[in-house]
Design a protein around this motif. Sequence first.
Motif, PDB file in Angstrom:
ATOM      1  N   GLN A  33       0.647  -1.289   0.077  1.00 56.12           N
ATOM      2  CA  GLN A  33      -0.028   0.019   0.028  1.00 56.12           C
ATOM      3  C   GLN A  33       0.827   1.425   0.180  1.00 56.12           C
ATOM      4  OE1 GLN A  33      -2.104  -1.002   3.463  1.00 56.12           O
ATOM      5  NE2 GLN A  33      -4.001  -1.379   2.500  1.00 56.12           N
ATOM      6  N   ILE A  34       1.993   1.143   0.790  1.00 56.10           N
ATOM      7  CA  ILE A  34       2.964   2.336   1.028  1.00 56.10           C
ATOM      8  C   ILE A  34       3.411   2.420  -0.405  1.00 56.10           C
ATOM      9  CG2 ILE A  34       5.034   3.414   1.910  1.00 56.10           C
ATOM     10  CD1 ILE A  34       3.919   2.013   4.789  1.00 56.10           C
ATOM     11  N   GLN A  35       3.989   1.454  -0.988  1.00 51.99           N
ATOM     12  CA  GLN A  35       4.556   1.602  -2.305  1.00 51.99           C
ATOM     13  C   GLN A  35       3.868   2.106  -3.383  1.00 51.99           C
ATOM     14  OE1 GLN A  35       5.845  -2.567  -2.594  1.00 51.99           O
ATOM     15  NE2 GLN A  35       7.544  -2.183  -1.484  1.00 51.99           N
ATOM     16  N   LEU A  36       2.368   1.629  -3.495  1.00 50.64           N
ATOM     17  CA  LEU A  36       1.588   2.154  -4.479  1.00 50.64           C
ATOM     18  C   LEU A  36       1.158   3.538  -4.075  1.00 50.64           C
ATOM     19  CD1 LEU A  36      -0.286   1.823  -6.810  1.00 50.64           C
ATOM     20  CD2 LEU A  36      -2.235   1.069  -5.336  1.00 50.64           C
ATOM     21  N   GLU A  37       0.849   4.033  -2.920  1.00 46.85           N
ATOM     22  CA  GLU A  37       0.875   5.488  -2.800  1.00 46.85           C
ATOM     23  C   GLU A  37       1.906   6.261  -3.173  1.00 46.85           C
ATOM     24  OE1 GLU A  37       0.285   8.260   1.399  1.00 46.85           O
ATOM     25  OE2 GLU A  37      -0.300   6.046   1.354  1.00 46.85           O
ATOM     26  N   SER A  38       3.141   5.721  -2.962  1.00 49.18           N
ATOM     27  CA  SER A  38       4.230   6.655  -3.532  1.00 49.18           C
ATOM     28  C   SER A  38       4.470   6.664  -4.882  1.00 49.18           C
ATOM     29  CB  SER A  38       5.634   5.948  -2.910  1.00 49.18           C
ATOM     30  OG  SER A  38       5.702   5.901  -1.597  1.00 49.18           O
ATOM     31  N   MET A  39       4.143   5.542  -5.562  1.00 50.44           N
ATOM     32  CA  MET A  39       4.062   5.663  -7.092  1.00 50.44           C
ATOM     33  C   MET A  39       2.998   6.462  -7.758  1.00 50.44           C
ATOM     34  SD  MET A  39       5.228   1.653  -8.091  1.00 50.44           S
ATOM     35  CE  MET A  39       5.224   1.777  -9.768  1.00 50.44           C
ATOM     36  N   LEU A  40       1.996   6.399  -7.111  1.00 50.10           N
ATOM     37  CA  LEU A  40       0.643   7.116  -7.533  1.00 50.10           C
ATOM     38  C   LEU A  40       1.000   8.801  -7.305  1.00 50.10           C
ATOM     39  CD1 LEU A  40      -2.317   4.955  -7.012  1.00 50.10           C
ATOM     40  CD2 LEU A  40      -1.458   5.300  -9.111  1.00 50.10           C
ATOM     41  N   GLU A  49       4.535  15.967 -13.976  1.00 49.58           N
ATOM     42  CA  GLU A  49       4.955  16.470 -15.183  1.00 49.58           C
ATOM     43  C   GLU A  49       6.317  15.833 -15.758  1.00 49.58           C
ATOM     44  OE1 GLU A  49       4.021  18.729 -17.068  1.00 49.58           O
ATOM     45  OE2 GLU A  49       2.384  19.266 -15.494  1.00 49.58           O
ATOM     46  N   ALA A  50       7.087  15.048 -14.704  1.00 49.82           N
ATOM     47  CA  ALA A  50       8.326  14.240 -15.071  1.00 49.82           C
ATOM     48  C   ALA A  50       7.619  13.006 -15.627  1.00 49.82           C
ATOM     49  CB  ALA A  50       8.997  13.961 -13.865  1.00 49.82           C
ATOM     50  N   LEU A  51       6.642  12.478 -15.159  1.00 49.89           N
ATOM     51  CA  LEU A  51       6.000  11.261 -15.589  1.00 49.89           C
ATOM     52  C   LEU A  51       5.733  11.368 -17.133  1.00 49.89           C
ATOM     53  CD1 LEU A  51       5.303   8.200 -15.309  1.00 49.89           C
ATOM     54  CD2 LEU A  51       3.030   9.133 -14.378  1.00 49.89           C
ATOM     55  N   ARG A  52       5.009  12.444 -17.157  1.00 47.58           N
ATOM     56  CA  ARG A  52       4.326  12.806 -18.681  1.00 47.58           C
ATOM     57  C   ARG A  52       5.125  13.216 -19.640  1.00 47.58           C
ATOM     58  NH1 ARG A  52       0.499  14.585 -14.906  1.00 47.58           N
ATOM     59  NH2 ARG A  52       1.053  16.411 -14.696  1.00 47.58           N
ATOM     60  N   ARG A  53       6.645  13.321 -19.117  1.00 47.32           N
ATOM     61  CA  ARG A  53       7.831  13.557 -20.048  1.00 47.32           C
ATOM     62  C   ARG A  53       8.282  12.393 -20.664  1.00 47.32           C
ATOM     63  NH1 ARG A  53       8.852  18.218 -17.002  1.00 47.32           N
ATOM     64  NH2 ARG A  53      10.068  16.992 -15.593  1.00 47.32           N
ATOM     65  N   ASP A  60       3.131   3.794 -19.862  1.00 44.50           N
ATOM     66  CA  ASP A  60       2.094   2.575 -19.641  1.00 44.50           C
ATOM     67  C   ASP A  60       2.677   1.604 -18.764  1.00 44.50           C
ATOM     68  OD1 ASP A  60       0.411   3.560 -21.548  1.00 44.50           O
ATOM     69  OD2 ASP A  60       1.051   2.498 -23.279  1.00 44.50           O
ATOM     70  N   ASN A  61       3.947   1.232 -18.858  1.00 44.48           N
ATOM     71  CA  ASN A  61       4.647   0.416 -17.915  1.00 44.48           C
ATOM     72  C   ASN A  61       4.601   0.656 -16.490  1.00 44.48           C
ATOM     73  OD1 ASN A  61       5.312  -1.537 -20.058  1.00 44.48           O
ATOM     74  ND2 ASN A  61       7.512  -0.657 -20.246  1.00 44.48           N
ATOM     75  N   TYR A  62       4.579   2.193 -16.248  1.00 41.00           N
ATOM     76  CA  TYR A  62       4.588   2.469 -15.034  1.00 41.00           C
ATOM     77  C   TYR A  62       3.276   2.274 -14.216  1.00 41.00           C
ATOM     78  CZ  TYR A  62       5.363   6.089 -10.955  1.00 41.00           C
ATOM     79  OH  TYR A  62       5.548   6.395  -9.817  1.00 41.00           O
ATOM     80  N   MET A  63       2.271   2.582 -15.215  1.00 39.56           N
ATOM     81  CA  MET A  63       0.777   2.522 -14.559  1.00 39.56           C
ATOM     82  C   MET A  63       0.377   0.898 -14.589  1.00 39.56           C
ATOM     83  SD  MET A  63       0.050   5.532 -13.826  1.00 39.56           S
ATOM     84  CE  MET A  63      -1.582   5.397 -13.488  1.00 39.56           C
ATOM     85  N   TRP A  64       0.904   0.086 -15.361  1.00 41.21           N
ATOM     86  CA  TRP A  64       0.801  -1.342 -15.440  1.00 41.21           C
ATOM     87  C   TRP A  64       1.396  -1.719 -14.018  1.00 41.21           C
ATOM     88  CZ3 TRP A  64       4.107  -5.487 -17.679  1.00 41.21           C
ATOM     89  CH2 TRP A  64       3.616  -6.789 -17.425  1.00 41.21           C
ATOM     90  N   ALA A  65       2.397  -1.392 -13.718  1.00 40.26           N
ATOM     91  CA  ALA A  65       3.013  -1.743 -12.440  1.00 40.26           C
ATOM     92  C   ALA A  65       2.301  -1.326 -11.129  1.00 40.26           C
ATOM     93  CB  ALA A  65       4.286  -1.119 -12.158  1.00 40.26           C
ATOM     94  N   CYS A  66       1.650   0.091 -11.311  1.00 41.78           N
ATOM     95  CA  CYS A  66       0.579   0.364 -10.315  1.00 41.78           C
ATOM     96  C   CYS A  66      -0.454  -0.426 -10.191  1.00 41.78           C
ATOM     97  CB  CYS A  66       0.033   1.813 -10.585  1.00 41.78           C
ATOM     98  SG  CYS A  66       1.430   3.188 -10.430  1.00 41.78           S
ATOM     99  N   SER A  67      -1.032  -0.874 -11.502  1.00 39.27           N
ATOM    100  CA  SER A  67      -2.401  -1.712 -11.619  1.00 39.27           C
ATOM    101  C   SER A  67      -1.815  -3.164 -10.778  1.00 39.27           C
ATOM    102  CB  SER A  67      -2.705  -1.977 -12.852  1.00 39.27           C
ATOM    103  OG  SER A  67      -3.695  -2.668 -13.101  1.00 39.27           O
ATOM    104  N   MET A  68      -0.786  -3.647 -11.256  1.00 39.31           N
ATOM    105  CA  MET A  68      -0.396  -4.768 -10.589  1.00 39.31           C
ATOM    106  C   MET A  68      -0.269  -4.941  -9.196  1.00 39.31           C
ATOM    107  SD  MET A  68       2.478  -6.362 -13.277  1.00 39.31           S
ATOM    108  CE  MET A  68       2.776  -8.067 -12.437  1.00 39.31           C
ATOM    109  N   ILE A  69       0.057  -3.867  -8.535  1.00 39.06           N
ATOM    110  CA  ILE A  69       0.434  -3.637  -7.000  1.00 39.06           C
ATOM    111  C   ILE A  69      -1.186  -3.393  -6.522  1.00 39.06           C
ATOM    112  CG2 ILE A  69       1.087  -2.036  -5.153  1.00 39.06           C
ATOM    113  CD1 ILE A  69       3.433  -1.350  -6.922  1.00 39.06           C
ATOM    114  N   ALA A  70      -2.228  -2.826  -7.198  1.00 34.63           N
ATOM    115  CA  ALA A  70      -3.420  -2.619  -6.832  1.00 34.63           C
ATOM    116  C   ALA A  70      -4.011  -3.958  -6.621  1.00 34.63           C
ATOM    117  CB  ALA A  70      -4.296  -1.620  -7.465  1.00 34.63           C
ATOM    118  N   HIS A  71      -4.019  -4.966  -7.681  1.00 31.43           N
ATOM    119  CA  HIS A  71      -4.399  -6.252  -7.796  1.00 31.43           C
ATOM    120  C   HIS A  71      -3.865  -7.054  -6.511  1.00 31.43           C
ATOM    121  CE1 HIS A  71      -5.613  -9.766 -10.686  1.00 31.43           C
ATOM    122  NE2 HIS A  71      -5.833 -10.173  -9.228  1.00 31.43           N
TER     123      HIS A  71
END
Length: 91
Positions: A33-40, A49-53, A60-71
């Motif tokens: 939970q802490i890791q996902l909160e930090s990533m989000l 802004e850094a992510l959007r650059r 996509d891979n970053y958000m996929w990792a977030c999704s996997m942690i949420a799962h």
Amino acid sequence: MKPPLTFTATGPVYAFVPGVKTGDIVDQLNARQIQLESMLAMTFGETGEALRRLSDGVQDNYMWACSMIAHEIRELTEALQDRQAAERGQS
């Protein structure tokens, strides 16, 4: 208890070791939970802004990792609830 957790890959790749304690599940759940909160936190506002650059693929891979942690969090929560219900039934 339910079959092995499935969030990391297809099939029973991830499972609890024999003798896993409720506290171990809670610790893993809290860590994820802490890791996902930090990533989000890196996905919005000034820090986003850094992510959007980054390239679309990296984003996509970053958000996929977030999704996997949420799962994983969802499955760990279900496993914890199952464990706690079983413990209450043995009391």
